[in-house]
Design a protein around this motif. Structure first.
Motif, short mmCIF file in Angstrom:
data_model
loop_
_atom_site.label_atom_id
_atom_site.label_comp_id
_atom_site.label_asym_id
_atom_site.label_seq_id
_atom_site.Cartn_x
_atom_site.Cartn_y
_atom_site.Cartn_z
N ALA A 1 -3.08 25.98 -5.23
CA ALA A 1 -3.39 24.82 -6.07
C ALA A 1 -4.54 25.13 -7.03
O ALA A 1 -4.53 24.69 -8.19
CB ALA A 1 -3.75 23.62 -5.18
N CYS B 1 -5.25 28.10 -8.28
CA CYS B 1 -4.66 28.94 -9.33
C CYS B 1 -3.96 28.07 -10.37
O CYS B 1 -4.16 28.24 -11.59
CB CYS B 1 -3.70 29.94 -8.71
N GLN B 2 -3.16 27.12 -9.93
CA GLN B 2 -2.46 26.21 -10.85
C GLN B 2 -3.44 25.47 -11.73
O GLN B 2 -3.26 25.33 -12.94
CB GLN B 2 -1.62 25.21 -10.07
N GLN B 3 -4.53 24.97 -11.12
CA GLN B 3 -5.50 24.17 -11.86
C GLN B 3 -6.23 25.00 -12.90
O GLN B 3 -6.44 24.56 -14.03
CB GLN B 3 -6.49 23.54 -10.88
N ALA C 1 -3.99 25.68 -15.78
CA ALA C 1 -3.85 24.47 -16.61
C ALA C 1 -5.11 24.24 -17.44
O ALA C 1 -5.03 23.86 -18.62
CB ALA C 1 -3.56 23.27 -15.72
N ALA D 1 5.95 26.78 -7.85
CA ALA D 1 4.92 26.37 -8.80
C ALA D 1 5.04 27.13 -10.13
O ALA D 1 4.36 26.78 -11.10
CB ALA D 1 3.53 26.60 -8.20
N ILE E 1 4.13 30.27 -10.77
CA ILE E 1 2.93 31.06 -11.08
C ILE E 1 2.97 32.45 -10.44
O ILE E 1 1.94 33.06 -10.20
CB ILE E 1 1.65 30.31 -10.65
#
Length: 362
Positions: A200, A202-204, A207, A240, A242
């Protein structure tokens, strides 16, 4: 020599067994040491080389071969003290009436202590070693342990065994030789370690950075390759979208070659009593970002990295991104972390404290 029986629920290459291994190597010069393992593992051969070691099957009171159980009982009958290296290892004492004192080295917070026996009946006194103030507070307030019965003895960075060997893969981008910033973590894939929160994060960060060409890579080292947790996390990463930004690397015997390539070390653990990997990252001069959900905050403070409110991924992303953009700040935090681990969390002093606590209770 006085007999001390040590108990460990596992011989895995994790914090509590690593500390026990170094303790045994020192304690065997003072005491007659025996070890009982709940299960074997990567450290098993090292344990057996250090002291007489018994592996007790999970259902040790069943089956035709009762020899391990009889050996355990014989050792306990002669023991001057029993040293339980984790609350999990109390399971090895089920159905036993101890005639001697018990020293319980608690490496768990409440997630680890759920449905666990903290108090064990014994003829002598039971005392506790807590690996952090967070663990001590939990024992006192959640398990009604007397404050006088609990001593804090922080974990220590296991001694480095020479320089890492050659041939460790580079985390540079394949085919380019370009080295991106690396945000890394190390640990098992158990849920309480928060590998899903690492995904999560990494995703943030991706973004938040958008099309920034300085987008970092994320690397998690640890876990059994192709095990169920690995498969679950791999699926989470694929779903995800990624996969190109995050890598999973299986458990290795020496994490230093990877730590040395990290620019920022993060701990996304939901709960971690006092993670030794934080000390290992500090020894390599890495700034640390962690949640305020365990004992790591007692090491990091405000000068060896950044402490983030528990599970606040957006805030952790902002802090990680700010550190990646500020090499001077990373260097300052890393220098403080390295100095702190060397001055206050060395193995020799940590082992000496534990040996003294054993001696004091006998």
């Amino acid at each position: 020599m006085r007999l001390v029986v040590f108990l460990s629920h596992t011989a895995s290459r994790t914090g509590a067994p690593l500390i026990l291994l170094h303790l045994l190597r020192a304690a065997r010069t003072r005491f007659d040491c025996r070890l009982v393992l709940g299960e074997d593992g990567p450290l098993g051969s090292s344990f057996r080389a250090a002291v007489p070691t018994l592996v007790l099957p999970a259902h040790h009171d069943d089956g035709p071969d009762a020899r391990p159980r009889k050996t355990l009982l014989a050792w306990l009958d002669r023991a001057s003290l029993v040293y339980a290296n984790s609350a999990f290892s109390h399971d090895l004492l089920k159905g036993v009436s101890l005639k001697c004192p018990l020293l319980s080295h608690v490496h768990e917070l409440e997630m680890g202590l759920a449905n666990r026996t903290v108090r064990v009946p014994c003829a002598g006194e039971q005392r506790f070693i807590a690996v952090s103030e967070a663990v001590r507070s939990n024992l006192i307030h959640q398990h009604a342990i007397s404050p006088q019965a609990v001593t804090v003895s922080y974990g220590f960075a296991p001694p480095a065994s020479g320089e890492p060997g050659p041939g460790v893969e580079s985390l540079a981008l394949a085919g380019t030789g370009r080295r991106p910033h690396i945000v890394g973590s190390i640990g098992t894939l158990w849920p309480y370690k928060g590998p899903d929160l690492f995904v999560a994060l990494c995703q943030q960060v991706l973004a938040d950075l958008g099309a920034d060409p300085a987008t970092p890579r994320f690397v998690w080292v640890g876990g059994a390759h192709e095990g169920p947790e690995w498969q679950k996390l791999s699926a989470l990463i694929r779903d995800a979208g990624i996969s190109g930004s995050i890598r999973l690397i299986p458990e290795v015997a020496d994490v230093r070659p990877f730590l040395r390539q990290f620019d920022v070390f993060v701990s996304t653990a939901r709960e971690d009593p006092f993670p030794l990997v934080v000390l290992e990252a500090a020894r390599e001069g890495k700034p640390i970002v962690t949640f305020d959900s365990g004992g790591a905050v007692e090491f990091v403070g405000s000068t060896a990295g950044v402490v983030v409110h528990r599970y606040d991924i957006p805030q952790m992303s902002r802090q990680v991104t700010a550190l990646l953009r500020d090499p001077g700040r990373r260097a300052r935090y890393g220098a403080v972390a390295m100095a702190r681990v060397r001055s206050r969390f060395g193995a020799e002093a940590g082992v000496a404290r534990l040996v003294q606590l054993i001696d004091d209770l006998m």
